[in-house]
Design a protein around this motif. Sequence first.
Motif, mmCIF file in Angstrom:
data_model
loop_
_atom_site.group_PDB
_atom_site.id
_atom_site.type_symbol
_atom_site.label_atom_id
_atom_site.label_comp_id
_atom_site.label_asym_id
_atom_site.label_seq_id
_atom_site.Cartn_x
_atom_site.Cartn_y
_atom_site.Cartn_z
ATOM 1 N N ILE A 24 0.843 -1.206 0.000
ATOM 2 C CA ILE A 24 0.000 0.000 0.000
ATOM 3 C C ILE A 24 0.870 1.244 0.000
ATOM 4 O O ILE A 24 0.610 2.198 -0.734
ATOM 5 C CB ILE A 24 -0.943 0.001 1.219
ATOM 6 N N ARG A 25 1.902 1.252 0.816
ATOM 7 C CA ARG A 25 2.785 2.424 0.885
ATOM 8 C C ARG A 25 3.528 2.651 -0.415
ATOM 9 O O ARG A 25 3.786 3.796 -0.795
ATOM 10 C CB ARG A 25 3.754 2.271 2.044
ATOM 11 N N ASN A 28 0.381 3.437 -3.299
ATOM 12 C CA ASN A 28 -0.528 4.543 -3.005
ATOM 13 C C ASN A 28 0.193 5.577 -2.141
ATOM 14 O O ASN A 28 -0.042 5.654 -0.936
ATOM 15 C CB ASN A 28 -1.767 4.043 -2.255
ATOM 16 N N SER A 31 -0.939 7.635 1.305
ATOM 17 C CA SER A 31 -1.902 6.894 2.126
ATOM 18 C C SER A 31 -1.346 6.707 3.524
ATOM 19 O O SER A 31 -0.140 6.613 3.721
ATOM 20 C CB SER A 31 -2.193 5.530 1.501
ATOM 21 N N ILE A 54 -6.165 2.160 8.011
ATOM 22 C CA ILE A 54 -5.779 2.424 6.620
ATOM 23 C C ILE A 54 -6.665 3.542 6.096
ATOM 24 O O ILE A 54 -7.891 3.481 6.203
ATOM 25 C CB ILE A 54 -5.953 1.190 5.725
ATOM 26 N N CYS A 55 -6.041 4.573 5.542
ATOM 27 C CA CYS A 55 -6.781 5.633 4.857
ATOM 28 C C CYS A 55 -6.055 5.897 3.536
ATOM 29 O O CYS A 55 -4.941 6.408 3.520
ATOM 30 C CB CYS A 55 -6.845 6.902 5.703
ATOM 31 N N PHE A 56 -6.686 5.502 2.437
ATOM 32 C CA PHE A 56 -6.071 5.680 1.129
ATOM 33 C C PHE A 56 -6.063 7.153 0.743
ATOM 34 O O PHE A 56 -6.975 7.906 1.083
ATOM 35 C CB PHE A 56 -6.820 4.860 0.080
ATOM 36 N N ASN A 57 -5.032 7.546 0.011
ATOM 37 C CA ASN A 57 -4.866 8.948 -0.368
ATOM 38 C C ASN A 57 -6.033 9.440 -1.224
ATOM 39 O O ASN A 57 -6.458 10.579 -1.096
ATOM 40 C CB ASN A 57 -3.540 9.135 -1.099
#
Length: 84
Positions: A24-25, A28, A31, A54-57
């Motif tokens: 994820i890092r 995205n 994020s 988790i908070c996606f950009n």
Amino acid sequence: MVLQKMEGSFLDEYNKLEAYVHEIRLSNSGSDVVINLSKDGLEQGKKKILRMYICFNALKLGWKEELRPFIGLDGTILKSHYNG
């Protein structure tokens, strides 16, 4: 026994979480990913997950673009002099 072979064990799935966070890092940028581990578990040499955030950009950007400015007042200041 058969179900465990088909679905895998919980330990295998939890061990994949670190790789998921790393992916994820990388894919995205911007994020937020936070995993809180238990201190007691770390002292025993085990990883015990307490929380995961988790908070996606893309979600953050969409929220900020659609956010409307507003003014809020606390009603306690209005009750004394203005009888609000």
